[in-house]
Design a protein around this motif. Structure first.
Motif, PDB file in Angstrom:
ATOM      1  N   SER A 225      -7.996 -22.288 -11.712  1.00 28.87           N
ATOM      2  CA  SER A 225      -6.922 -23.228 -11.369  1.00 28.87           C
ATOM      3  C   SER A 225      -5.560 -22.614 -11.633  1.00 28.87           C
ATOM      4  CB  SER A 225      -7.089 -24.516 -12.181  1.00 28.87           C
ATOM      5  OG  SER A 225      -8.310 -25.155 -11.872  1.00 28.87           O
ATOM      6  N   GLY A 226      -5.488 -21.788 -12.689  1.00 24.92           N
ATOM      7  CA  GLY A 226      -4.232 -21.117 -12.998  1.00 24.92           C
ATOM      8  C   GLY A 226      -3.845 -20.087 -11.961  1.00 24.92           C
ATOM      9  N   ARG A 227      -4.848 -19.664 -11.167  1.00 23.07           N
ATOM     10  CA  ARG A 227      -4.572 -18.647 -10.134  1.00 23.07           C
ATOM     11  C   ARG A 227      -4.493 -19.255  -8.738  1.00 23.07           C
ATOM     12  NH1 ARG A 227      -8.927 -15.736 -12.879  1.00 23.07           N
ATOM     13  NH2 ARG A 227     -10.267 -16.164 -11.080  1.00 23.07           N
ATOM     14  N   ILE A 228      -4.487 -20.596  -8.664  1.00 20.94           N
ATOM     15  CA  ILE A 228      -4.599 -21.246  -7.359  1.00 20.94           C
ATOM     16  C   ILE A 228      -3.431 -20.907  -6.436  1.00 20.94           C
ATOM     17  CG2 ILE A 228      -3.427 -23.396  -8.039  1.00 20.94           C
ATOM     18  CD1 ILE A 228      -5.554 -24.870  -6.334  1.00 20.94           C
ATOM     19  N   GLU A 229      -2.249 -20.645  -7.026  1.00 23.11           N
ATOM     20  CA  GLU A 229      -1.092 -20.326  -6.201  1.00 23.11           C
ATOM     21  C   GLU A 229      -1.037 -18.853  -5.834  1.00 23.11           C
ATOM     22  OE1 GLU A 229       2.467 -21.704  -8.047  1.00 23.11           O
ATOM     23  OE2 GLU A 229       1.530 -23.566  -8.721  1.00 23.11           O
ATOM     24  N   GLN A 230      -1.855 -18.049  -6.482  1.00 23.02           N
ATOM     25  CA  GLN A 230      -1.845 -16.622  -6.202  1.00 23.02           C
ATOM     26  C   GLN A 230      -2.811 -16.290  -5.069  1.00 23.02           C
ATOM     27  OE1 GLN A 230      -2.439 -15.352 -10.487  1.00 23.02           O
ATOM     28  NE2 GLN A 230      -0.782 -13.972  -9.891  1.00 23.02           N
ATOM     29  N   LEU A 231      -2.499 -15.242  -4.359  1.00 29.26           N
ATOM     30  CA  LEU A 231      -3.340 -14.811  -3.257  1.00 29.26           C
ATOM     31  C   LEU A 231      -4.536 -14.043  -3.814  1.00 29.26           C
ATOM     32  CD1 LEU A 231      -0.521 -13.623  -0.839  1.00 29.26           C
ATOM     33  CD2 LEU A 231      -1.803 -15.767  -0.731  1.00 29.26           C
ATOM     34  N   CYS A 232      -5.738 -14.498  -3.486  1.00 31.74           N
ATOM     35  CA  CYS A 232      -6.952 -13.879  -4.015  1.00 31.74           C
ATOM     36  C   CYS A 232      -7.847 -13.404  -2.873  1.00 31.74           C
ATOM     37  CB  CYS A 232      -7.729 -14.864  -4.885  1.00 31.74           C
ATOM     38  SG  CYS A 232      -6.831 -15.415  -6.350  1.00 31.74           S
ATOM     39  N   VAL A 233      -8.404 -12.232  -3.050  1.00 32.89           N
ATOM     40  CA  VAL A 233      -9.349 -11.652  -2.090  1.00 32.89           C
ATOM     41  C   VAL A 233     -10.672 -11.426  -2.810  1.00 32.89           C
ATOM     42  CG1 VAL A 233      -9.835  -9.666  -0.613  1.00 32.89           C
ATOM     43  CG2 VAL A 233      -7.495 -10.531  -0.816  1.00 32.89           C
ATOM     44  N   ALA A 234     -11.761 -11.896  -2.220  1.00 33.56           N
ATOM     45  CA  ALA A 234     -13.083 -11.755  -2.840  1.00 33.56           C
ATOM     46  C   ALA A 234     -13.936 -10.773  -2.048  1.00 33.56           C
ATOM     47  CB  ALA A 234     -13.793 -13.108  -2.916  1.00 33.56           C
ATOM     48  N   PHE A 342     -15.582 -19.536   6.684  1.00 35.42           N
ATOM     49  CA  PHE A 342     -15.863 -18.239   7.300  1.00 35.42           C
ATOM     50  C   PHE A 342     -14.714 -17.740   8.181  1.00 35.42           C
ATOM     51  CE2 PHE A 342     -20.100 -19.599   6.155  1.00 35.42           C
ATOM     52  CZ  PHE A 342     -20.722 -18.420   5.781  1.00 35.42           C
ATOM     53  N   SER A 343     -13.710 -18.563   8.392  1.00 38.66           N
ATOM     54  CA  SER A 343     -12.603 -18.120   9.254  1.00 38.66           C
ATOM     55  C   SER A 343     -11.741 -17.079   8.541  1.00 38.66           C
ATOM     56  CB  SER A 343     -11.746 -19.320   9.669  1.00 38.66           C
ATOM     57  OG  SER A 343     -11.134 -19.919   8.533  1.00 38.66           O
ATOM     58  N   ASN A 344     -11.750 -17.104   7.205  1.00 34.49           N
ATOM     59  CA  ASN A 344     -10.963 -16.128   6.432  1.00 34.49           C
ATOM     60  C   ASN A 344     -11.852 -14.951   6.047  1.00 34.49           C
ATOM     61  OD1 ASN A 344      -8.760 -17.909   6.517  1.00 34.49           O
ATOM     62  ND2 ASN A 344      -9.472 -18.972   4.682  1.00 34.49           N
ATOM     63  N   LYS A 345     -12.270 -14.186   7.043  1.00 35.13           N
ATOM     64  CA  LYS A 345     -13.238 -13.115   6.797  1.00 35.13           C
ATOM     65  C   LYS A 345     -12.823 -11.836   7.503  1.00 35.13           C
ATOM     66  CE  LYS A 345     -17.227 -12.894   9.065  1.00 35.13           C
ATOM     67  NZ  LYS A 345     -18.611 -13.189   9.513  1.00 35.13           N
ATOM     68  N   LYS A 394       0.030 -13.581   7.322  1.00 34.01           N
ATOM     69  CA  LYS A 394      -0.083 -14.570   8.395  1.00 34.01           C
ATOM     70  C   LYS A 394      -0.367 -15.970   7.835  1.00 34.01           C
ATOM     71  CE  LYS A 394      -1.853 -11.208  11.741  1.00 34.01           C
ATOM     72  NZ  LYS A 394      -3.032 -10.789  12.556  1.00 34.01           N
ATOM     73  N   LYS A 395      -0.942 -16.020   6.630  1.00 33.64           N
ATOM     74  CA  LYS A 395      -1.266 -17.309   6.020  1.00 33.64           C
ATOM     75  C   LYS A 395      -0.079 -17.910   5.256  1.00 33.64           C
ATOM     76  CE  LYS A 395      -5.627 -17.320   7.180  1.00 33.64           C
ATOM     77  NZ  LYS A 395      -6.213 -18.365   8.045  1.00 33.64           N
ATOM     78  N   MET A 396       0.989 -17.112   5.082  1.00 34.72           N
ATOM     79  CA  MET A 396       2.144 -17.585   4.323  1.00 34.72           C
ATOM     80  C   MET A 396       3.159 -18.276   5.233  1.00 34.72           C
ATOM     81  SD  MET A 396       2.760 -14.655   1.409  1.00 34.72           S
ATOM     82  CE  MET A 396       3.043 -13.285   2.530  1.00 34.72           C
ATOM     83  N   CYS A 397       3.941 -19.153   4.640  1.00 32.66           N
ATOM     84  CA  CYS A 397       4.978 -19.886   5.368  1.00 32.66           C
ATOM     85  C   CYS A 397       6.348 -19.472   4.845  1.00 32.66           C
ATOM     86  CB  CYS A 397       4.801 -21.389   5.183  1.00 32.66           C
ATOM     87  SG  CYS A 397       3.194 -22.018   5.725  1.00 32.66           S
ATOM     88  N   ALA A 398       7.349 -19.514   5.719  1.00 30.60           N
ATOM     89  CA  ALA A 398       8.710 -19.146   5.333  1.00 30.60           C
ATOM     90  C   ALA A 398       9.481 -20.399   4.907  1.00 30.60           C
ATOM     91  CB  ALA A 398       9.414 -18.458   6.487  1.00 30.60           C
ATOM     92  N   ARG A 431      20.953 -18.300  -2.696  1.00 31.80           N
ATOM     93  CA  ARG A 431      20.270 -18.842  -1.516  1.00 31.80           C
ATOM     94  C   ARG A 431      19.178 -17.844  -1.173  1.00 31.80           C
ATOM     95  NH1 ARG A 431      19.190 -23.546   1.123  1.00 31.80           N
ATOM     96  NH2 ARG A 431      18.928 -23.206   3.376  1.00 31.80           N
ATOM     97  N   ILE A 432      17.928 -18.248  -1.388  1.00 36.26           N
ATOM     98  CA  ILE A 432      16.823 -17.298  -1.282  1.00 36.26           C
ATOM     99  C   ILE A 432      15.894 -17.680  -0.134  1.00 36.26           C
ATOM    100  CG2 ILE A 432      15.340 -18.532  -2.936  1.00 36.26           C
ATOM    101  CD1 ILE A 432      14.499 -15.738  -3.989  1.00 36.26           C
ATOM    102  N   THR A 433      15.551 -16.690   0.661  1.00 35.26           N
ATOM    103  CA  THR A 433      14.586 -16.881   1.751  1.00 35.26           C
ATOM    104  C   THR A 433      13.300 -16.175   1.348  1.00 35.26           C
ATOM    105  OG1 THR A 433      16.372 -16.870   3.377  1.00 35.26           O
ATOM    106  CG2 THR A 433      14.124 -16.556   4.193  1.00 35.26           C
ATOM    107  N   LEU A 434      12.193 -16.889   1.454  1.00 36.00           N
ATOM    108  CA  LEU A 434      10.938 -16.318   0.976  1.00 36.00           C
ATOM    109  C   LEU A 434       9.749 -16.764   1.814  1.00 36.00           C
ATOM    110  CD1 LEU A 434       9.580 -18.953  -0.559  1.00 36.00           C
ATOM    111  CD2 LEU A 434      11.206 -18.339  -2.347  1.00 36.00           C
ATOM    112  N   LYS A 435       8.619 -16.104   1.560  1.00 35.84           N
ATOM    113  CA  LYS A 435       7.363 -16.465   2.197  1.00 35.84           C
ATOM    114  C   LYS A 435       6.309 -16.606   1.100  1.00 35.84           C
ATOM    115  CE  LYS A 435       6.204 -14.618   6.143  1.00 35.84           C
ATOM    116  NZ  LYS A 435       5.824 -13.630   7.187  1.00 35.84           N
ATOM    117  N   ALA A 436       5.521 -17.649   1.196  1.00 37.81           N
ATOM    118  CA  ALA A 436       4.486 -17.890   0.196  1.00 37.81           C
ATOM    119  C   ALA A 436       3.453 -18.844   0.777  1.00 37.81           C
ATOM    120  CB  ALA A 436       5.098 -18.466  -1.081  1.00 37.81           C
ATOM    121  N   SER A 437       2.402 -19.069   0.015  1.00 31.89           N
ATOM    122  CA  SER A 437       1.368 -20.007   0.452  1.00 31.89           C
ATOM    123  C   SER A 437       1.924 -21.420   0.430  1.00 31.89           C
ATOM    124  CB  SER A 437       0.155 -19.915  -0.465  1.00 31.89           C
ATOM    125  OG  SER A 437       0.463 -20.400  -1.760  1.00 31.89           O
ATOM    126  N   PRO A 438       1.396 -22.323   1.248  1.00 38.70           N
ATOM    127  CA  PRO A 438       1.879 -23.709   1.253  1.00 38.70           C
ATOM    128  C   PRO A 438       1.818 -24.365  -0.126  1.00 38.70           C
ATOM    129  CG  PRO A 438       0.504 -23.313   3.167  1.00 38.70           C
ATOM    130  CD  PRO A 438       0.392 -22.098   2.298  1.00 38.70           C
TER     131      PRO A 438
END
Length: 453
Positions: A225-234, A342-345, A394-398, A431-438
């Motif tokens: 849960s502590g890593r839920i905001e971080q991008l993880c690859v399995a 399976f779409s994230n494969k 591609k999964k991140m939003c601006a 004023r910061i512009t960034l990209k991250a997960s929703p």
């Protein structure tokens, strides 16, 4: 359930497969080959293998090619079954003495093999009857896999999961060691009460282990849960497909790499190297195998939650293995049970350095969207590194945020967990512009609304 291997006494195994009408010879050969690798991983020496046709693997004598009395005479064992009901069931089997002699009575096998391993799961009665007839220790596939898991488990969580599976397997097979000559009276074992006491102790121990495991799993869930905001690859795939080698190459870490089945049982999490912005975590999971015992599948579901919650699945396949397609099907089946997306494969056809150019071209036609790699090639590893970044981007939003200069903690979190594309410094802040997960963007929005600077 201990295994004895020493310099003086090498465990030499004869492998036996039962071919039922619904199984092809090719499937039997593939499974036997894999069983041989499992047995080697456990430290046994394979001295031969035999296959026998049977209508079912549920017959009391398992082999069904001769009465247990005949089996006993072939192995010079004097213990015979005396129960009338068991005797009638044995006599109802269609026996083939010639095939039986060929299976068990060859001079080569009698001189060399001191254990027999069946490529199926045996019931407690089947196991006892075959051991009594042959006079040697008998293993089934389930016990071999459980023994390997017991040997390779490192963390407390993995050890608990394996021990629970081991005890579940052992409980119905417990026999009273103080029952003398193992005589039977009226179909009941002498010391049956002792059996029940032993089994009750095992059940109590299983209950205690499950309580401890449940506590550890809650802690694991908290860490996830502590890593839920971080991008993880399995990393997922069949056992010995090269997942740990790829993990080591991608994270520049000391991860155990062995050319053995189930060398890795514990989920390991490391940071992708060179470090990216935002930081990407890589997790290596337990490998899969055909006919994995049900208890082990169930117990490792919590460990495989890493795969379920990952932003990307890297399917690692040993493309040099002729059976990799059926192995891939096994991975799909287990992950489907976990309701994995399976779409994230991304499919990685590993060990292509062991293939010819024609074979690589064939794979390109069959799997045009897959990456053909070798973990030994730094360029291939760099390509996987870049593909991971491209996919996750591609999964991140601006989004744009105004951050006060006093919010130093928030700025630190932004730079560690998000991709900053532009920073403009004004009188009141940045004023910061960034990209991250929703999820990360939503949390940042709430932090800015509720915080007082």
């Amino acid at each position: 359930m201990s295994i004895t291997t020493s310099d003086e006494s090498i465990t030499r195994a004869l492998l036996i497969a039962i071919r039922t009408p619904d199984v092809t010879q090719q499937e039997v050969d593939e499974s036997l080959s894999e069983l041989g690798r499992l047995v080697n991983t456990l430290g046994f020496e394979v001295v031969g293998s035999k296959t026998q046709r049977q209508k079912s693997t549920k017959k009391l004598s398992v082999l069904g090619s001769g009465k247990l009395e005949e089996l006993a005479s072939l192995t010079n064992d004097s213990e015979l079954i005396e129960d009338d009901e068991d005797q009638r069931e044995l006599e109802s089997i269609d026996f083939d003495q010639d095939e039986l002699n060929q299976l068990l009575a060859t001079d080569d096998i009698k001189k060399q093999a001191n254990v027999v391993v069946f490529d199926c799961e045996l019931s407690p009665n089947q196991l006892h009857n075959v051991e009594a007839a042959l006079g040697v220790e008998v293993y089934d596939r389930t016990r071999i896999i459980i023994e390997i898991f017991s040997k390779h488990a490192r963390t407390r969580t993995a050890k608990l999961q394996v021990e629970i599976a081991r005890l579940n397997y052992l409980t119905p097979r417990v026999r009273d060691e103080n029952s003398g000559d193992r005589e039977r009276q009226k179909g009941r074992w002498i010391g049956e009460t002792a059996f029940e006491i032993n089994r009750r102790r095992i059940r109590d121990k299983i209950a205690d282990l499950k309580k401890e495991l449940k506590k550890l799993q809650k802690e694991m869930q908290g860490r996830r849960s502590g890593r839920i905001e971080q991008l993880c690859v399995a990393l997922v795939g069949y056992t010995n497909a090269g997942k740990s080698s790829l993990m080591r190459a991608l994270t520049d870490s000391e991860v155990l790499v062995e050319d053995k089945l189930f060398a890795t049982l514990d989920t390991t999490v490391r940071t992708l190297q060179p470090v990216t912005q935002p930081r990407i975590l890589i997790s290596d999971t337990v490998g899969f195998i055909k006919k994995l015992p049900h208890d082990l599948v169930a117990s490792f579901h919590s460990t495989l939650e890493e795969a379920k919650e990952a932003s990307l699945l890297l399917y690692v396949v040993d493309a040099s293995d002729p059976l990799f397609e059926s192995q891939l099907a096994v991975v799909d089946q287990v992950l489907a049970e976990l309701d994995v997306d399976f779409s994230n494969k991304l499919l990685l056809l590993n060990k292509v350095d062991c293939l010819t150019e024609d074979q690589q071209l064939t794979l390109l036609t069959q799997y045009p969207n897959a990456l053909q790699i070798s973990t030994r090639d730094k360029k291939d590893v760099a390509m996987v590194h870049q593909e991971i970044q491209n996919f996750l981007e591609k999964k991140m939003c601006a989004a744009c945020f105004s951050i006060p200069y006093t919010a130093t903690g928030i700025m630190g979190e932004i730079h560690s967990k998000m991709q900053v594309t532009d920073e403009q410094y004004n009188e009141d802040g940045v004023r910061i512009t960034l990209k991250a997960s929703p999820i990360a963007l939503e949390r940042l929005h709430k932090m800015l609304q509720t915080s007082s600077f």
